[in-house]
Design a protein around this motif. Structure first.
Motif, PDB file in Angstrom:
ATOM      1  N   ASP A  30      14.720  10.218   0.310  1.00 18.07           N
ATOM      2  CA  ASP A  30      15.578   9.215  -0.296  1.00 18.07           C
ATOM      3  C   ASP A  30      14.745   8.026  -0.784  1.00 18.07           C
ATOM      4  O   ASP A  30      13.589   7.848  -0.410  1.00 18.07           O
ATOM      5  CB  ASP A  30      16.614   8.726   0.717  1.00 18.07           C
ATOM      6  CG  ASP A  30      17.548   9.830   1.172  1.00 18.07           C
ATOM      7  OD1 ASP A  30      17.524  10.910   0.561  1.00 18.07           O
ATOM      8  OD2 ASP A  30      18.293   9.622   2.150  1.00 18.07           O
ATOM      9  N   TYR A  83      26.217  19.238  -6.024  1.00 13.09           N
ATOM     10  CA  TYR A  83      26.947  19.479  -4.778  1.00 13.09           C
ATOM     11  C   TYR A  83      27.503  20.894  -4.746  1.00 13.09           C
ATOM     12  O   TYR A  83      27.622  21.570  -5.767  1.00 13.09           O
ATOM     13  CB  TYR A  83      28.080  18.469  -4.603  1.00 13.09           C
ATOM     14  CG  TYR A  83      29.314  18.766  -5.417  1.00 13.09           C
ATOM     15  CD1 TYR A  83      30.380  19.491  -4.884  1.00 13.09           C
ATOM     16  CD2 TYR A  83      29.426  18.328  -6.743  1.00 13.09           C
ATOM     17  CE1 TYR A  83      31.511  19.778  -5.631  1.00 13.09           C
ATOM     18  CE2 TYR A  83      30.548  18.595  -7.500  1.00 13.09           C
ATOM     19  CZ  TYR A  83      31.594  19.328  -6.933  1.00 13.09           C
ATOM     20  OH  TYR A  83      32.705  19.614  -7.685  1.00 13.09           O
ATOM     21  N   ARG A 101      26.233  23.510   3.122  1.00 10.31           N
ATOM     22  CA  ARG A 101      24.777  23.362   2.994  1.00 10.31           C
ATOM     23  C   ARG A 101      24.143  24.656   2.491  1.00 10.31           C
ATOM     24  O   ARG A 101      23.239  24.629   1.638  1.00 10.31           O
ATOM     25  CB  ARG A 101      24.169  22.968   4.344  1.00 10.31           C
ATOM     26  CG  ARG A 101      24.439  21.516   4.760  1.00 10.31           C
ATOM     27  CD  ARG A 101      23.878  21.246   6.149  1.00 10.31           C
ATOM     28  NE  ARG A 101      24.113  19.890   6.587  1.00 10.31           N
ATOM     29  CZ  ARG A 101      23.306  18.859   6.352  1.00 10.31           C
ATOM     30  NH1 ARG A 101      22.177  19.065   5.674  1.00 10.31           N
ATOM     31  NH2 ARG A 101      23.596  17.652   6.782  1.00 10.31           N
ATOM     32  N   ARG A 224      14.101  14.963  -5.106  1.00  6.93           N
ATOM     33  CA  ARG A 224      15.421  15.233  -4.561  1.00  6.93           C
ATOM     34  C   ARG A 224      15.575  14.584  -3.198  1.00  6.93           C
ATOM     35  O   ARG A 224      14.638  14.529  -2.397  1.00  6.93           O
ATOM     36  CB  ARG A 224      15.697  16.728  -4.488  1.00  6.93           C
ATOM     37  CG  ARG A 224      14.808  17.559  -3.603  1.00  6.93           C
ATOM     38  CD  ARG A 224      15.264  19.004  -3.694  1.00  6.93           C
ATOM     39  NE  ARG A 224      14.589  19.892  -2.784  1.00  6.93           N
ATOM     40  CZ  ARG A 224      14.883  21.188  -2.641  1.00  6.93           C
ATOM     41  NH1 ARG A 224      15.862  21.716  -3.361  1.00  6.93           N
ATOM     42  NH2 ARG A 224      14.238  21.940  -1.798  1.00  6.93           N
ATOM     43  N   SER A 225      16.773  14.076  -2.964  1.00  2.00           N
ATOM     44  CA  SER A 225      17.076  13.366  -1.726  1.00  2.00           C
ATOM     45  C   SER A 225      17.351  14.347  -0.601  1.00  2.00           C
ATOM     46  O   SER A 225      17.389  15.573  -0.796  1.00  2.00           O
ATOM     47  CB  SER A 225      18.297  12.467  -1.935  1.00  2.00           C
ATOM     48  OG  SER A 225      19.466  13.266  -2.082  1.00  2.00           O
ATOM     49  N   ASP A 226      17.557  13.807   0.573  1.00  2.00           N
ATOM     50  CA  ASP A 226      18.044  14.624   1.677  1.00  2.00           C
ATOM     51  C   ASP A 226      19.484  15.050   1.383  1.00  2.00           C
ATOM     52  O   ASP A 226      20.201  14.399   0.610  1.00  2.00           O
ATOM     53  CB  ASP A 226      17.998  13.830   2.981  1.00  2.00           C
ATOM     54  CG  ASP A 226      16.585  13.419   3.360  1.00  2.00           C
ATOM     55  OD1 ASP A 226      15.647  14.162   3.009  1.00  2.00           O
ATOM     56  OD2 ASP A 226      16.420  12.353   3.980  1.00  2.00           O
ATOM     57  N   VAL A 227      19.914  16.143   1.997  1.00  2.00           N
ATOM     58  CA  VAL A 227      21.284  16.616   1.829  1.00  2.00           C
ATOM     59  C   VAL A 227      22.232  15.706   2.615  1.00  2.00           C
ATOM     60  O   VAL A 227      21.959  15.348   3.763  1.00  2.00           O
ATOM     61  CB  VAL A 227      21.434  18.065   2.305  1.00  2.00           C
ATOM     62  CG1 VAL A 227      22.887  18.514   2.230  1.00  2.00           C
ATOM     63  CG2 VAL A 227      20.553  18.987   1.465  1.00  2.00           C
ATOM     64  N   GLU A 250      25.828  17.543  -0.682  1.00  2.00           N
ATOM     65  CA  GLU A 250      25.303  17.070  -1.955  1.00  2.00           C
ATOM     66  C   GLU A 250      23.918  16.478  -1.787  1.00  2.00           C
ATOM     67  O   GLU A 250      23.511  16.092  -0.693  1.00  2.00           O
ATOM     68  CB  GLU A 250      26.235  16.015  -2.551  1.00  2.00           C
ATOM     69  CG  GLU A 250      26.358  14.752  -1.724  1.00  2.00           C
ATOM     70  CD  GLU A 250      27.351  13.766  -2.293  1.00  2.00           C
ATOM     71  OE1 GLU A 250      28.404  14.216  -2.782  1.00  2.00           O
ATOM     72  OE2 GLU A 250      27.077  12.546  -2.240  1.00  2.00           O
ATOM     73  N   ARG A 251      23.202  16.450  -2.888  1.00  2.00           N
ATOM     74  CA  ARG A 251      21.949  15.706  -2.910  1.00  2.00           C
ATOM     75  C   ARG A 251      21.682  15.194  -4.317  1.00  2.00           C
ATOM     76  O   ARG A 251      22.177  15.751  -5.305  1.00  2.00           O
ATOM     77  CB  ARG A 251      20.795  16.522  -2.359  1.00  2.00           C
ATOM     78  CG  ARG A 251      20.225  17.572  -3.202  1.00  2.00           C
ATOM     79  CD  ARG A 251      18.800  17.919  -2.718  1.00  2.00           C
ATOM     80  NE  ARG A 251      18.679  19.174  -2.024  1.00  2.00           N
ATOM     81  CZ  ARG A 251      17.978  19.341  -0.899  1.00  2.00           C
ATOM     82  NH1 ARG A 251      17.411  18.310  -0.336  1.00  2.00           N
ATOM     83  NH2 ARG A 251      17.863  20.523  -0.341  1.00  2.00           N
ATOM     84  N   THR A 252      20.897  14.124  -4.393  1.00  4.60           N
ATOM     85  CA  THR A 252      20.583  13.477  -5.658  1.00  4.60           C
ATOM     86  C   THR A 252      19.247  13.984  -6.183  1.00  4.60           C
ATOM     87  O   THR A 252      18.302  14.185  -5.418  1.00  4.60           O
ATOM     88  CB  THR A 252      20.529  11.954  -5.480  1.00  4.60           C
ATOM     89  OG1 THR A 252      21.783  11.494  -4.956  1.00  4.60           O
ATOM     90  CG2 THR A 252      20.272  11.251  -6.805  1.00  4.60           C
ATOM     91  N   TYR A 253      19.202  14.174  -7.485  1.00  8.06           N
ATOM     92  CA  TYR A 253      17.989  14.640  -8.162  1.00  8.06           C
ATOM     93  C   TYR A 253      17.589  13.668  -9.268  1.00  8.06           C
ATOM     94  O   TYR A 253      18.436  12.986  -9.866  1.00  8.06           O
ATOM     95  CB  TYR A 253      18.224  16.004  -8.811  1.00  8.06           C
ATOM     96  CG  TYR A 253      18.118  17.182  -7.889  1.00  8.06           C
ATOM     97  CD1 TYR A 253      16.908  17.855  -7.727  1.00  8.06           C
ATOM     98  CD2 TYR A 253      19.215  17.637  -7.173  1.00  8.06           C
ATOM     99  CE1 TYR A 253      16.805  18.949  -6.892  1.00  8.06           C
ATOM    100  CE2 TYR A 253      19.122  18.734  -6.326  1.00  8.06           C
ATOM    101  CZ  TYR A 253      17.900  19.381  -6.195  1.00  8.06           C
ATOM    102  OH  TYR A 253      17.788  20.468  -5.358  1.00  8.06           O
TER     103      TYR A 253
END
Length: 269
Positions: A30, A83, A101, A224-227, A250-253
């Motif tokens: 993150d 997501y 997940r 990419r962030s943590d889930v 979800e995670r952010t890219y």
């Protein structure tokens, strides 16, 4: 009266190989980039120049008569969220957050590939590697991309092809395996065989039968962030009016492709 099926656990589904992630530098964690996106300086598209200390022979052109520089170059990547979810009742085994997940792990590369293709590859900024938008045989298409990469980019680039073009490249002996998870051309250029790549042109139009749009870029960096699971059965995911829950993971890219962007229309027939 038929007896109910007995639920068992099958072996996990294996992720698809040779996609965008196999050619990218994937950075986990993150950070502020999740909200603002990323920007980074690149030297990949800088050009070395010639200064010839001696006078050139008659009829030949020497090097630059004065020293020149190039402006600093930056590449940018905007954040987006990927997501996957599951709907279930109030009693569920395995836990729906675990299911979400798993689904995200299997589907996220496809969604990232589709997003990168539509937002960062198939755009009007792409330069025609052959100098024209007309279709060329697939061997000439790959050759043009690699030559243009060599001319315009100082490092190793990436060629992006849809899955349905991979068999044609393999039949023409244009790609080969590099280890268990990676494909490259015969000179070692990484090839991203994207299941999420739709094969569309720079204007978004689909290719005609027997043709395919291919692209090449500089190196790809995937952040990419943590889930994150925003809500579980115990923390707000259950709709008590319907007795159903929606649980998502979800995670952010943010994805950057270095400064060069090339396009070619390949004839696969």
């Amino acid at each position: 009266m038929s007896t109910p099926y007995y639920e068992v656990q099958n072996p996990p589904v294996q992720p698809r190989m040779y996609g965008l992630f196999s050619t990218a530098a994937v950075i986990f964690g993150d950070g502020r980039w999740m909200f603002a996106g990323v920007t980074s300086e690149t030297d990949g598209c800088s050009q070395a120049r010639l200064v010839d200390p001696a006078c050139p022979p008659t009829g030949e052109t020497g090097g630059d008569t004065s020293l020149q520089g190039q402006p600093r170059t930056y590449v940018n990547g905007s954040p987006f969220i990927v997501y996957a979810g599951v709907t279930c009742g109030p009693v569920a085994n395995p836990l729906p957050e675990d299911v979400a997940r798993r689904r995200l792990a299997l589907g996220e590369q496809w969604r990232v590939e589709r997003t990168v293709w539509e937002r960062q590859l198939a755009t009007a900024d792409a330069v025609e590697a052959t100098g024209a938008a007309t279709a060329v045989p697939v061997v000439d298409a790959v050759a043009a991309l690699e030559q243009a990469l060599a001319n315009l980019f100082g490092g190793q680039g990436v060629i992006h092809v849809p899955v349905r073009a991979a068999a044609h490249l393999a039949a023409a002996q244009l790609i080969e395996r590099d280890g268990q998870m990676k494909r490259t051309t015969t000179i070692g250029t990484p090839v991203a065989v994207g299941g999420g790549y739709p094969g569309t042109g720079t204007d978004g139009s689909p290719p005609t039968a027997g043709q395919m749009h291919l692209y090449a870029t500089g190196p790809v960096v995937v952040r990419r962030s943590d889930v994150v699971v925003p809500a579980t059965l115990r923390s707000g995911a259950l709709n008590t009016s319907t007795n159903q829950a929606l649980v998502v993971a979800e995670r952010t890219y943010a994805v950057t492709t270095d400064c060069v962007l090339l396009h070619v229309l390949a004839d696969l027939t």
